[in-house]
Design an enzyme around this catalytic site. Structure first.
Site, PDB file in Angstrom:
ATOM      1  N   SER A 206       0.835  -1.202   0.000  1.00  0.00           N
ATOM      2  CA  SER A 206       0.000   0.000   0.000  1.00  0.00           C
ATOM      3  C   SER A 206       0.875   1.260   0.000  1.00  0.00           C
ATOM      4  CB  SER A 206      -0.952  -0.037   1.204  1.00  0.00           C
ATOM      5  OG  SER A 206      -1.964   0.929   1.090  1.00  0.00           O
ATOM      6  N   ASP A 341     -10.434  -3.674  -5.251  1.00  0.00           N
ATOM      7  CA  ASP A 341      -9.856  -2.913  -4.135  1.00  0.00           C
ATOM      8  C   ASP A 341     -10.659  -1.625  -3.957  1.00  0.00           C
ATOM      9  OD1 ASP A 341      -8.356  -1.315  -2.420  1.00  0.00           O
ATOM     10  OD2 ASP A 341      -6.432  -1.936  -3.261  1.00  0.00           O
ATOM     11  N   HIS A 372      -8.244  -4.801  -0.653  1.00  0.00           N
ATOM     12  CA  HIS A 372      -7.033  -4.054  -0.327  1.00  0.00           C
ATOM     13  C   HIS A 372      -6.204  -4.841   0.677  1.00  0.00           C
ATOM     14  CE1 HIS A 372      -4.584  -0.418  -0.318  1.00  0.00           C
ATOM     15  NE2 HIS A 372      -4.443  -0.599   0.985  1.00  0.00           N
TER      16      HIS A 372
END
Length: 421
Positions: A206, A341, A372
């Site tokens: 991320s 996501d 995610h």
């Protein structure tokens, strides 16, 4: 016994119940995507000897990703389970924490976990890991990946984002931001000194994906002794990502609020160091605005951009995004995202897709499901302890180690193509 007057109503009532049940089932099937069939990831790449070797040897790239049947095809559930549960049956790897002083008075920390056995190629490889926003080595998804990597013969080094560890106080009025690479660079330099024979596989999750890609692209020297880079579930452009967070599509405005609440909690935990000191760029007015903030953009404008003296939010977002640096990366680069996501808008995926079309060293892997940082696998209900993304990263790195031991290959200019295997 029903009266004659009531009998005609029974079929009508039963019909209403059946219609209601059918509606509920329809909503469940649609929202959980139960009719969606498992499929291999879609891979954007160029036809090169290395990529042909990857598809032959890294078989997970061509195999179906199979999430748990009843909930694994919902990006929201995958994301929520990752956020709340992290992983299943999380191991507890033992590491050694290192503290390094920074030039501005900050103290950064990272943890080193030694391999639990020899690598299959006998190489000395260190997984250099940058976690997601406000995360650190003690998060469950990091612990799971570290344990898996250790068992496959990899040393692991995990950055603890500045201010993220609840029991470590800040020593200067600054904490982590979206794209500040200072702490990650210090960790890499330390690893190079302490382990002069090691090669590094750089991994970012991320926000960590943005940091590692920006770090490698900032200077060519940052890529020395780097075997490869893997980025998972990042948004590539902070400016464009934050604009999509203001939309209600896929509940992004709600996720924005939840992430903002998390950031407020981290910042307020260090308020004595961040606000009101002689060297601080923040004052009590900023603290009051922080308490009233309900979005990441408000927090970024009030607090985060001031750590590095950015004059505007736009300047902060543009400067801290990896999108303007990624074209400088020459080592093998694996970019992974999921279609469902809820934090990464589909429009942002044009960035890695275009990069993979233009650069032979880039693979862009896109799964239909995974949410995610979820990527849970399983049969019907219960997820497996090890996720698809954990296995992909290690398998990809293993394959590159094997490639390095192959006879020299003659460079070829392959044609570009996309594979939906």
């Amino acid at each position: 016994m029903a009266s004659l007057e009531e009998l005609p109503l029974l079929p009508v009532f039963d019909g209403v119940k059946l219609a209601a049940l059918a509606t509920v089932l329809y909503v469940i099937v649609r929202s959980l995507h139960l009719k969606s069939s498992p499929a291999p990831p879609h891979v954007t790449y160029q036809d090169t000897p290395l990529n042909r070797f990857l598809f032959k040897s890294c078989q997970i790239l061509t195999q179906e990703y199979i999430p748990p049947l009843l909930w694994g095809k919902s990006g929201h559930i995958q994301t929520v389970l990752y956020g709340k549960m992290g992983r299943v049956a999380t191991p507890k790897p033992c590491g050694v924490r290192t503290f390094l002083p920074m030039e501005d008075g900050a103290t950064m920390t990272f943890d080193i976990f030694e391999a639990l056995g020899d690598h299959s190629t006998q190489d000395d490889i260190t997984m250099v890991i940058c976690p997601g926003i406000g995360n650190h080595s003690e998060k469950q998804y990091i612990r799971t990946f570290v344990d898996h990597s250790q068992r496959k013969g990899y040393r692991c080094a995990v950055l603890n984002h500045l201010g993220a560890l609840p029991d470590i106080e800040l020593t200067s009025p600054r904490m982590f931001t979206y794209g500040c690479t200072w702490e990650f660079a210090a960790m890499v330099s330390h690893i190079k000194r302490e382990f002069p024979q090691t090669l590094m596989a750089v991994v970012g999750f991320s926000l960590g994906g943005n940091i590692v890609c920006k770090f490698l692209g900032e200077r060519h020297s940052n890529q020395e002794r780097v075997l490869c880079c893997v980025s998972v579930c990042q948004g590539y452009s902070v400016l464009r990502a934050q604009e999509t967070f203001l939309q209600w599509d896929q509940g992004r405005r709600l996720y924005n609020f939840l992430l903002a609440s998390k950031m407020k909690k981290i910042i307020l935990a260090h308020r004595d160091t961040l606000f009101g000191t002689k060297s601080s760029r923040l004052d009590d007015a900023d603290l009051n605005r922080l308490r009233a903030a309900t979005s990441l953009m408000q927090i970024d404008d009030t607090i985060m951009r001031k750590f590095h003296d950015y004059h505007s939010l736009k300047e902060y977002y543009e400067t801290e995004s990896c999108v303007q640096y990624m074209h400088n990366i020459s080592v093998p680069l694996l970019l992974v995202n999921a279609v469902d996501d809820p934090l990464v808008h589909p429009s942002l995926l044009a960035i890695p897709r275009t990069l993979a079309d233009k650069k032979a060293n880039v693979l862009f892997v896109l799964t239909q499901h995974g949410g995610h940082l979820g990527f849970f696998e399983g049969a019907v209900l219960l997820p497996k302890p090890l996720t698809w993304i954990d296995k992909l990263i290690v398998s990809y790195t293993d394959t590159l180690c094997q490639w390095g031991r192959q006879p020299p290959h003659t460079p070829q200019d392959g044609h570009r193509r996309r594979s939906a295997q």
